[in-house]
Design an enzyme around this catalytic site. Structure first.
Site, mmCIF file in Angstrom:
data_model
loop_
_atom_site.group_PDB
_atom_site.id
_atom_site.type_symbol
_atom_site.label_atom_id
_atom_site.label_comp_id
_atom_site.label_asym_id
_atom_site.label_seq_id
_atom_site.Cartn_x
_atom_site.Cartn_y
_atom_site.Cartn_z
ATOM 1 N N LYS A 1 0.788 -1.130 0.201
ATOM 2 C CA LYS A 1 0.066 0.139 -0.019
ATOM 3 C C LYS A 1 0.813 1.310 -0.179
ATOM 4 O O LYS A 1 2.068 1.315 0.399
ATOM 5 C CB LYS A 1 -0.935 0.114 1.265
ATOM 6 C CG LYS A 1 -0.272 0.141 2.410
ATOM 7 C CD LYS A 1 -0.883 1.068 3.607
ATOM 8 C CE LYS A 1 -0.831 2.730 2.652
ATOM 9 N NZ LYS A 1 -0.660 3.594 3.795
ATOM 10 N N THR B 1 2.074 5.888 4.976
ATOM 11 C CA THR B 1 2.839 4.816 4.896
ATOM 12 C C THR B 1 3.097 4.101 3.750
ATOM 13 O O THR B 1 2.041 3.813 2.959
ATOM 14 C CB THR B 1 2.539 4.016 6.095
ATOM 15 O OG1 THR B 1 2.601 4.812 7.114
ATOM 16 C CG2 THR B 1 3.486 2.753 6.230
#
Lengths: 406, 406
Positions: free
Chosen positions: A179, A190
């Site tokens: 991701k 992140t």
């Protein structure tokens, strides 16, 4: 918006022996939304991991590092979205450990055998109670659901599989999810990457391989140059494919496995760039014939990070001056700008310190009109090379980053 | 568009004995437009100069460096806009020398006593013949006209003067002009700064002072982090104020003069940021209590260059996470994030690795609504400090940089 990036179905992604995948709903930010992911591992696996170098690293990063150092075998990875548990001090660490303890109780292992990962808003306390409650109510899913459950601002889930011969008689299967859509903002920025394979690799060798693979994949991408407090990349080897353990890097299988997993990691890392905020083009900056890899990366990053170069790509403008200037300020002190050559795809655009004699603006324009472009820079200094992947810089980048709180 | 920046009139700018200012029209890019500027210097002056570190430095930069090394006293600075004479190879160098030769003939000195400066499109041959013709038809003007003649994409001319006591009985007058509105694009990106004063300073001491002043002014600003092929900063001391020469840095007048000229250089450098592309806010990033100046600059630049921080300023969003993350990835390996403190103006926003206990979002919002904001970061590591000036990052930045060829 994403550049040539499409969601994978369950059938596209290989099941890996020795790993069970679960997701659940803690309601950290949104109701009716999978926001907790659990990978439960069998025994005898090994784990390699690299974490953010940001000095403001988050509580789960500190906890995962500590657990990796203490644990006799990792048994689970637990990921929550919606809250990054970063900038949360001592309480943040306690919350991360509490989540690990809940997972450990659920699956029957020690707290230190669970590694936590978080992504989402920072500077807010982790709602650990909600996550712990969700951990007790997880459901088994396919990898594509997990890829979706770890998304934050991503517009497309990121997952891929590989299968290939490693050694003469055994195949390795590998599946990964990731991701991130650039360092969108520390609230949900992140970059997380998880790869699981069924090979058998000793821990120190897997750690080495994880670092080398990170260097050519997750550490070779840039959307805006910012790096997050929570970035983590993990490779798990479950040792279920029946082959003997790869326990030194001279084993020819090391290179084979590294290529297999490296190609998977590159696809995942590139997916993050393809889903970069406001991205309309996917750019590869390749530096070849460098004196060493360090300077190759330095120049590739200078070009890939330049807001001027990136806005020129957005505008489909073959602005050679911006590229040359970025090469020039990259910090390679003794660079002879009269010797290097620059290509846009197969078009030689610059040599001998200026525009190539045969180059025409039409040629450059034709390349720049594409949605995938390679800038290649030949330094004529040696044999080293590096590739960096980036995207263009658009109005939407500013809109997304300026408006997200409104 | 420019943030609190206004044009100076002729009356605001001091005449400096020993310098005559001329402008003319070569028609390099536009007709009926002053695009050549000449500063003619008397004898016995001294010159300090710093140039771009970009490895693709332009022909005039190479020529100016060579002339400074050879010359017995500089007698003129000649500046053209519209063409940067960069990426132009051997012919570019010959063109720069030809312009110097024309000026030398005009004023009666050697070619090596003339320093050339160019700014404008790169990778195009310098139209030297046009500039040489213009040199023969220059007209005397005031400093404000020169400030206007060296503009490219600047929206406001940049000039300032200072007058102050240096030593117990002599005043020094100084006037400076500058151009640049960020590294807009290498076609017209160059940052040029010229300061002339009537002090008497030995050449090596003036060179040292020029470097120190550049470090706190022109080298302490960033609009988008890109640096140009032509950046140049020059200080001329005409030795006309009647005082004895400052010939060592221990002379107490060194510090006095450096403060006077430094304040002038800071005003000019800040004017470049205030006129940054699409700028709507002027941001000072101040790092204090650092172990050394190097790390203070490193952290200040990481914050000032972050596209995420800059878009947050544009959005008037007190996004502490972005600032903390930039501090964290600045590259100071042993930084203890639990000890540092961050202020927005006088509001303590972060301490102990997270949000300050007493901080409220309303307080942050009030500061962010201003058009001049200081981010102050106290590292608690030592006595060193650094300031970097930048602007926010707006839709207009992308528009200006993506659209300039259309």
């Amino acid at each position: 918006m994403a550049v040539n990036l499409h969601e994978k179905s369950a059938a596209d992604l290989l099941h890996i022996d020795g790993v069970q995948v679960y997701v659940g709903q803690a309601g950290v930010k949104k109701p009716d939304h999978d926001d907790v992911t659990l990978l439960v591992l069998g025994k005898n696996n090994t784990v390699g991991a690299v974490f953010t170098k940001n000095r403001f690293c988050a509580a789960p990063v500190e906890t995962a590092r500590a657990h990796l150092a203490e644990a006799e075998g990792v048994r689970a990875l637990v990921v929550n979205t919606g809250n990054a548990n970063a900038g949360t001090g001592v309480q943040g660490r306690a919350d991360a450990v509490a989540v690990c303890a809940a997972v450990a109780e659920q699956i029957g292992c020690k707290t230190e055998q669970v590694l936590p990962f978080s992504t989402g808003v920072i500077l807010e306390p982790l709602p650990a109670a909600k996550i712990i409650k969700a951990v007790a109510q997880l459901r088994p899913v396919h990898w594509n659901d997990a890829a979706r459950a770890i998304m934050t601002t991503d517009t497309v889930p990121k997952a891929a599989s590989r299968e290939g011969l490693v050694g003469s008689s055994h195949t390795v299967k590998a599946t990964g999810i990731a991701k991130g859509s650039g360092m969108i903002h520390p609230n949900m920025a992140t970059m997380l990457g998880f790869i699981v394979c069924d090979a058998a690799v000793s821990q120190p060798v897997l750690q080495q391989m994880t670092q080398e693979i990170a260097d050519m994949s997750f550490n070779a991408i840039t959307v805006d140059g910012d790096t997050s407090t929570n970035d983590s990349f993990v490779i798990v080897a479950t040792a279920k494919n029946g082959q003997s353990e790869i326990d030194n890097i001279a084993d020819p299988r090391y290179r084979q496995l590294k290529e297999l997993l490296g190609s998977l990691a590159e696809e995942l890392a590139q997916a993050i760039v393809r889903d970069g905020e406001g991205a309309s083009k996917f750019i590869t900056v390749e530096v070849t014939q460098a004196a060493n890899r360090e300077e190759a990366k330095q120049i590739a990053y200078a070009v890939a990070r330049s807001p001027l170069v990136k806005t020129a790509f957005f505008a489909s403008d073959p602005n050679l001056g911006r590229i040359l200037a970025a090469i020039g300020y990259a910090g390679v002190e003794d660079l002879d700008t009269g010797r290097l050559k620059v290509w846009l795809d197969d078009v030689l655009v610059a040599e001998q310190g200026g525009r190539a004699a045969a180059y025409t603006e039409d040629q450059g324009q034709a390349v720049m009109a594409q949605d995938e472009i390679t800038v290649r820079i030949e330094l004529m200094r040696g044999q080293a090379a590096a590739k960096v992947y980036t995207c263009d810089f658009s109005y939407d980048y500013v809109r997304i980053n300026a408006d997200y709180r409104s």
